[in-house]
Design an enzyme around this catalytic site. Structure first.
Site, PDB file in Angstrom:
ATOM      1  N   ARG A 165      -2.176   2.882 -12.720  1.00 46.85           N
ATOM      2  CA  ARG A 165      -2.784   2.802 -11.382  1.00 46.85           C
ATOM      3  C   ARG A 165      -2.140   3.807 -10.428  1.00 46.85           C
ATOM      4  NH1 ARG A 165      -5.187   0.987 -14.577  1.00 46.85           N
ATOM      5  NH2 ARG A 165      -5.914  -1.130 -14.925  1.00 46.85           N
ATOM      6  N   SER A 241      -9.207  -6.521  -7.884  1.00 43.73           N
ATOM      7  CA  SER A 241      -7.824  -6.908  -8.149  1.00 43.73           C
ATOM      8  C   SER A 241      -6.923  -6.400  -7.034  1.00 43.73           C
ATOM      9  CB  SER A 241      -7.365  -6.320  -9.488  1.00 43.73           C
ATOM     10  OG  SER A 241      -8.160  -6.813 -10.543  1.00 43.73           O
ATOM     11  N   GLU A 337      -2.248  -3.272  -5.571  1.00 42.41           N
ATOM     12  CA  GLU A 337      -3.031  -2.156  -6.099  1.00 42.41           C
ATOM     13  C   GLU A 337      -3.878  -1.566  -4.975  1.00 42.41           C
ATOM     14  OE1 GLU A 337      -6.672  -1.679  -9.311  1.00 42.41           O
ATOM     15  OE2 GLU A 337      -5.070  -3.103  -9.732  1.00 42.41           O
TER      16      GLU A 337
END
Length: 341
Positions: A165, A241, A337
């Site tokens: 990520r 998420s 995130e």
């Protein structure tokens, strides 16, 4: 026509649906428009925020300076060889529509990334991933505009410094370049990834046997899974998420496993184990929690939601409470995130 607007609400442009305004706002549909915008004298020294699909950002305040909505479109095949086909995609192309385009044309590689919100330009910046596939596996190169000079630069795969990520655009080059197109390398012969999450189980439920397996079947399975447990941003504000899955040393994982036998983990590299953040959050008692209009989704604890009129600061406060709770219970730090502004 390129137009710069004043005091524009950003609620329609982010999937969290947070009330926040931009001092200045412009939507660009081409690299030329973007370069023209960046060269306008009155805007040159302003801080700038780029928005794609607005699906990975939490606004906690009004945004000073200029917000640029990237709507650069276009999907074109630029070359191919015996094994691969290369497609150049405008940064503003909707990610899921791109995946469906590839599935329709039997270009393999993106099917496990079906129904992820956002745009093609944001995908490599965040290095999105799901069900055993990360976008870095598909990126050949990308093009970006220097915010200060307006010059275009090509970034090879290695230049992007991809991580979990992560990319160079979230660190050293954050706020310095605007991705305008991405060239993806897709496979002519698919490699099926079915051993992640509930993909194989869902394929079985759908009656897809090995001889019927296809990238379309996998895409349909992923869509079915995501729709069953993830809220639609059009109905409930969210950014998918909210937290990254943490990686911890194998020794720490083994010690926790004796205390929490059901703790899931997936070995990665260099003696690390990836632990599902959603499991940690659920075990800490947050799944389905709601305070006012800020909450943790009832079907997927990894997703924080805005039920209507939550502020960005209320969502952020909830996120921090979740982080502290997980750390107290497991001794594991979970990090967002989502980009918080």
């Amino acid at each position: 026509m390129l137009t710069v607007q004043r005091a524009v609400s950003l609620r329609p442009y982010t999937t969290f649906g947070i009330a926040a305004n931009a001092d200045y706002f412009a939507e660009v549909a081409s690299e030329t428009d973007l370069q023209t915008l960046l060269q306008l004298p009155d805007l040159a020294k302003m801080p700038k925020l780029m928005l794609g699909g607005g699906s990975n950002i939490l606004l906690t305040r009004d945004v000073p300076g200029l917000v640029v909505k990237l709507s650069i479109g276009g999907i074109e095949v630029v070359r191919e060889d015996d094994l691969h086909i290369y497609i150049r995609v405008g940064a503003g192309v909707n990610w899921h529509e791109l995946v469906l385009f590839c599935v329709d044309n039997n270009y393999a590689g993106m099917e496990n990334l079906s129904l992820i919100p956002g745009t093609a330009g944001a995908a490599p910046m965040q290095n999105i991933g799901a069900y055993g596939v990360e976008v870095e596996q598909l990126v050949d190169h990308l093009e970006a505009i220097d915010i200060n000079t307006g010059e275009k630069r090509r970034f090879a795969h290695a230049d992007c410094q991809f991580g979990y990520r992560e990319s160079v655009f979230k660190h050293e080059l954050k706020g310095k370049y605007i991705i305008t197109s991405v060239t993806f390398r897709l496979d002519k012969t698919p490699t099926f990834h079915t051993r992640y999450g509930a993909i194989q189980e869902t394929l079985d439920e759908m009656g897809i046997t090995d001889d019927k397996l296809s990238i379309r079947a996998i895409s349909n399975a992923v869509i079915k899974i995501r729709r069953s447990k993830l809220p639609d941003p059009a109905e409930i504000g969210n950014a998918g998420s909210f937290f990254k899955n943490p990686e911890i040393p194998a020794a720490q994982f083994d010690a926790l496993k004796t205390q929490f036998p059901a703790l899931p983990g997936y070995p990665t590299t260099e003696g690390q184990v990836k632990v599902p953040a959603g499991w940690l959050i659920e075990q800490a008692g947050w799944k389905g929690y709601r305070h006012g209009d800020a909450g943790v989704h009832a079907k997927q604890a990894l997703v924080l939601v805005n039920y209507g009129r939550a502020t960005g600061n209320e969502i952020l406060a909830l996120a921090q409470q979740v982080q502290e709770s997980v750390n107290r219970k497991f001794g594991i730090a979970i990090n967002p995130e989502v980009n918080v502004l």
